[in-house]
Enzyme design. Structure first.
Site, short mmCIF file in Angstrom:
data_model
loop_
_atom_site.label_atom_id
_atom_site.label_comp_id
_atom_site.label_asym_id
_atom_site.label_seq_id
_atom_site.Cartn_x
_atom_site.Cartn_y
_atom_site.Cartn_z
CB CYS A 188 -1.03 -0.10 1.02
SG CYS A 188 -0.15 -0.03 2.88
CG HIS B 163 -4.06 1.26 4.72
ND1 HIS B 163 -3.57 0.45 4.07
CD2 HIS B 163 -4.88 1.86 4.15
CE1 HIS B 163 -4.02 0.49 2.92
NE2 HIS B 163 -4.90 1.32 2.77
CG ASN C 262 -7.80 2.76 1.72
OD1 ASN C 262 -7.08 2.24 1.20
ND2 ASN C 262 -8.85 2.37 2.70
CD1 TRP D 191 -6.11 -1.72 0.22
CD2 TRP D 191 -7.75 -1.62 1.94
NE1 TRP D 191 -5.77 -2.34 1.60
CE2 TRP D 191 -6.42 -2.10 2.57
CE3 TRP D 191 -8.86 -1.21 2.98
CZ2 TRP D 191 -6.65 -2.61 3.83
CZ3 TRP D 191 -8.83 -1.68 4.11
CH2 TRP D 191 -7.61 -2.47 4.58
CD GLU E 118 73.68 -11.68 -3.50
OE1 GLU E 118 73.90 -10.66 -4.06
OE2 GLU E 118 73.28 -12.68 -4.42
NE ARG F 54 70.94 -15.84 -3.55
CZ ARG F 54 70.80 -16.83 -2.83
NH1 ARG F 54 69.79 -17.79 -3.45
NH2 ARG F 54 71.39 -17.25 -1.80
CG ASP G 152 48.69 -5.93 21.24
OD1 ASP G 152 47.45 -5.89 21.42
OD2 ASP G 152 49.47 -6.53 21.49
CB THR H 244 45.60 -8.94 17.12
OG1 THR H 244 44.78 -9.05 18.23
CG2 THR H 244 46.15 -10.43 17.02
CG ASP I 284 54.92 9.36 -12.10
OD1 ASP I 284 54.79 9.94 -13.04
OD2 ASP I 284 54.50 9.79 -10.95
#
Length: 724
Positions: free
Chosen positions: A110, A267, A294, A296, A559, A606, A630, A636, A703
């Site tokens: 509606c 409604h 309405n 409906w 190395e 290397r 942390d 973490t 670049d």
């Protein structure tokens, strides 16, 4: 060489490119599902066949996923038919599209039909959504199309004209005229846009009104409505705004229940007129009336000013004609403005954006639009109740440049409306998605910070109070609110109520005068790296131990390979009990060699002693930064802190400001390196920094002009990405 990112980033890249090509505008809407109406129509006319839409087939999948899904008994007897199979002489529109053409069927939409009814009051808007010159006679090929505003873009949606029926009656929206089908096909196109008919179940009228106009909706609770509400409603209709209203149901299970007055709770209704009339018996007395509909197509108000009420006898004939009063059970009725306020609990007014109307006499808005995304673990920080992560939300700089023409109480201020809309939640219902609870806050930027385009840090929000904010966090598709603030610069922070909730959104700012808003988005850039001077202090016992291990493994060539580096690092890092790591992988060690190998991309792969020393100094510095973030000593760091940790890590080794990333790249880093708990361990932290610095270094090698642009052939691109 062009590069197309994946997933969400690919989608965003494509959308931005389309906008540059002008797609998504009213004059050039995006073709939904890639279908072009004119091309398809001509193809099927030439084939002398009727179009069948494979992207929205006449199957259960297009009906729904739960109540209208494969396991539902409701769909067993539904038959998809074309209008010519339902009745004789079907018509697209009979006598012009009007609000009486819309009657709700067996779908709880509606809210959508109330929006369509409001749309019919303005032919210019209506026939933009429903392109004209569509019919079941001339040029008929079983194909129709409609246009909607969809999260910032206008899209053209193609459908075939197969419609769900039961016992040869339309199951969903229908017209009062049995042979009229524009409203049923419009509903089908909108269902296709959202994935299925069932996706349209439940909503608010504002959603439909905005998708038909691109406008922004303001909500008014009747118990808190401003004194000038009648004036607001009157002015809104005069300038082309769409309007809907509803009566809240305190018991959700009793939605759409009729009251003794004939009104229906839970409604959606359309507000189709607001008028003030003189009453004949008392010439000085005026009555304010509101006309409602309405969806409906029946069930009306039975109180004062209803179709048969005695109040109509007090109006002169001319006033009755002006109001177009009719005595018919068509779902449309009048009531006094006072009764309207007493009985309805909420009103929604959809104001139009500048592209909605061209009539200079009607009010227009200046609008700025920004798309964004909350990413779990990176930019989904939640509301201000979560200060540790709130600052990581996307941030938008708002500049209010001109004060209102008619200031209130001589106050110099700017009136504007902020609208935060979450995207695609309706379409994703079949995947279990619900609307997030969303809102926003607005902070004033001090004069000393004007022009600062860097992401505002946690300290700013810990020491600053919001200047304004949305009235509440709420689980609606869109949260809007009107504000009056002094000209200046502000930061808008859109967020979900809780952190870690991932989704896309669109943030719009409407104002009566000029404004600009843009995401606070760091520019991707890097100063040419100049390594910081190495420490001149005496070597520690740990340094001496590393040198000894290096010499033992490197042998006469002095190395080491990626495997050798992996063994060296893991032996030492394992001694740190306060660092949570499963050890460096061979792949991350190869990236370290690519970073430190001064003979970049020569295939040597290397490290010599000098390169190894430089790498070890970096790792030790990065280890200190890692430990500083942390906070809970779990070994973490939170992915939300990764932004600051990266900045600190780069400054340690690069003079000046190092490199800066934008929000999309922080999102990518989170998805690439964080675990399921949105934490980053030590080896992931180091791997991320190594990859970042290595790729920046590689970019700068290509670049040559220093303008921030490079061109690679296929070999160079593969060489760069495979080695790094």
């Amino acid at each position: 060489m062009p590069y197309t990112p994946s997933g969400f980033f690919c989608d965003r890249f494509i959308r931005e490119r389309e906008r540059r090509d002008g797609e998504g505008s009213l004059s050039k809407p995006i073709r939904f599902s890639g279908q072009d109406y004119n091309t398809l129509k001509q193809e099927y006319l030439q084939k002398k066949a009727l179009f069948e839409d494979e992207s929205f087939p006449a199957t259960v999948d297009s009906l729904g996923f739960k109540e209208l899904g494969h396991k539902s008994n409701k769909v067993k007897n539904i038959v998809w038919k074309r209008p010519k199979e339902i009745c004789d002489n079907p018509q697209f529109i009979v006598g012009g599209a009007s609000r009486t053409d819309i009657c709700q069927g067996d779908l709880g939409d509606c809210w959508l039909l109330a929006a369509i009814a409001s749309l019919t009051l303005n032919d210019k808007l209506l026939y933009r959504v429903i392109p004209q010159e569509q019919s079941f006679s001339e040029g008929y090929a079983g194909i129709f199309h409609f246009q909607f505003w969809h999260y910032g873009d206008w899209v053209d949606v193609v459908v075939d004209d197969r419609i769900p029926t039961f016992n040869n009656q339309l199951v969903f929206t229908k017209s009062a005229e049995r042979n009229e089908f524009w409203s049923a096909l419009l509903e089908k196109a909108y269902a296709k846009l959202h994935g299925s008919y069932e996706a349209l179940k439940g909503g608010n009228t504002a959603e439909g009104m905005e998708d038909f106009t691109g406008g922004v909706t303001e909500f008014y609770e009747m118990k808190e409505a401003p004194k000038e509400l009648y004036k607001i409603m009157k002015k809104a209709l005069e300038r082309g705004s769409l309007m809907g209203c509803s009566i809240d149901s305190l018991v959700p299970a009793r939605f759409e229940t009729r009251t003794t007055t004939g009104l229906v709770k839970g409604h959606a209704y359309s507000v189709t007129a607001v008028e003030e009339c003189k009453q004949s018996q008392q010439k000085e007395t005026k009555v304010r009336l509101v006309r409602l509909r309405n969806p409906w197509g029946q069930v009306e108000w039975n109180g004062p000013w209803s179709d048969n009420s005695k109040e109509w006898e007090t109006l002169p004939k001319g006033e009755k004609e002006k109001l177009q009063h009719q005595n018919a059970d068509d779902g449309e009725f009048w009531m006094s403005f006072e009764d309207f306020k007493k009985n309805y609990t909420k009103i929604e007014i959809c104001n139009l954006t500048p592209d909605a109307l061209e009539d200079d006499k009607l009010h227009k808005w200046t609008v700025s639009v920004n798309e964004g995304r909350w990413v779990r673990g990176c930019s989904a920080g939640g509301c201000r109740n979560y200060p540790e992560t709130f600052w990581t939300n996307p941030q938008y700089r708002l500049r209010l440049l001109e004060e209102d023409d008619d200031p209130e109480d001589d106050e110099v201020a700017c009136t504007f409306v902020v609208a935060l809309m979450q995207k695609n939640r309706r379409k994703e219902r079949k995947l279990g998605a619900n609307l997030f609870t969303i809102g926003f806050s607005i902070y004033e930027v001090s004069n000393t910070m004007h022009g600062n385009k860097q992401h505002m840090q946690k300290e700013f929000f810990m020491s600053s109070n919001s200047k304004a904010r949305s009235k509440a966090y709420i689980n609606l598709r869109e949260v809007t609110q009107r504000f009056r603030l002094s000209p200046g610069e502000y930061v808008i922070i859109p967020s979900t109520y809780e952190p870690h909730q991932e989704g896309e959104f669109i943030l719009r700012v409407f104002s009566e005068k000029r404004n600009t808003s843009e995401e606070i988005e760091n520019r991707i850039e890097a100063d040419h790296p100049v390594p910081a001077p190495a420490s001149t202090g005496e070597e520690s016992e740990e340094d001496q131990q590393f040198l000894s291990i290096f010499q033992q493994i490197a042998g006469d060539q002095m190395e080491i390979s990626a495997n050798d580096l992996k063994d060296v690092l893991n032996k030492v890092v394992s001694k740190y009990k306060d660092i949570h790591t499963e050890g460096f992988s061979r792949e991350s060690c190869r990236s370290m060699i690519a970073l430190m190998d001064v003979s970049f991309m020569d295939g040597k792969g290397r490290l010599n002693l000098q390169e190894f020393r430089h790498l070890w100094n970096k790792i030790k510095q990065w280890q200190g930064i890692f430990k500083s973030y942390d906070f809970d000593h779990t070994g973490t760091i939170s992915s939300y802190e990764m932004r600051n940790a990266i900045n600190d890590a780069v400054v340690c080794f690069v003079r000046h400001s190092g490199f800066r990333l934008n929000n999309q790249l922080y999102d990518i880093i989170t998805m690439r390196y964080a675990n399921e708990n949105m934490n980053i361990d030590f080896d992931s932290f180091i791997s991320c920094l190594v990859r970042l610095e290595g790729m920046f270094r590689a970019f700068q090698a290509f670049d040559q002009s220093g303008d921030g642009n490079i061109r690679l052939n296929v070999f160079e691109w593969l060489q760069l990405t495979m080695y790094a």
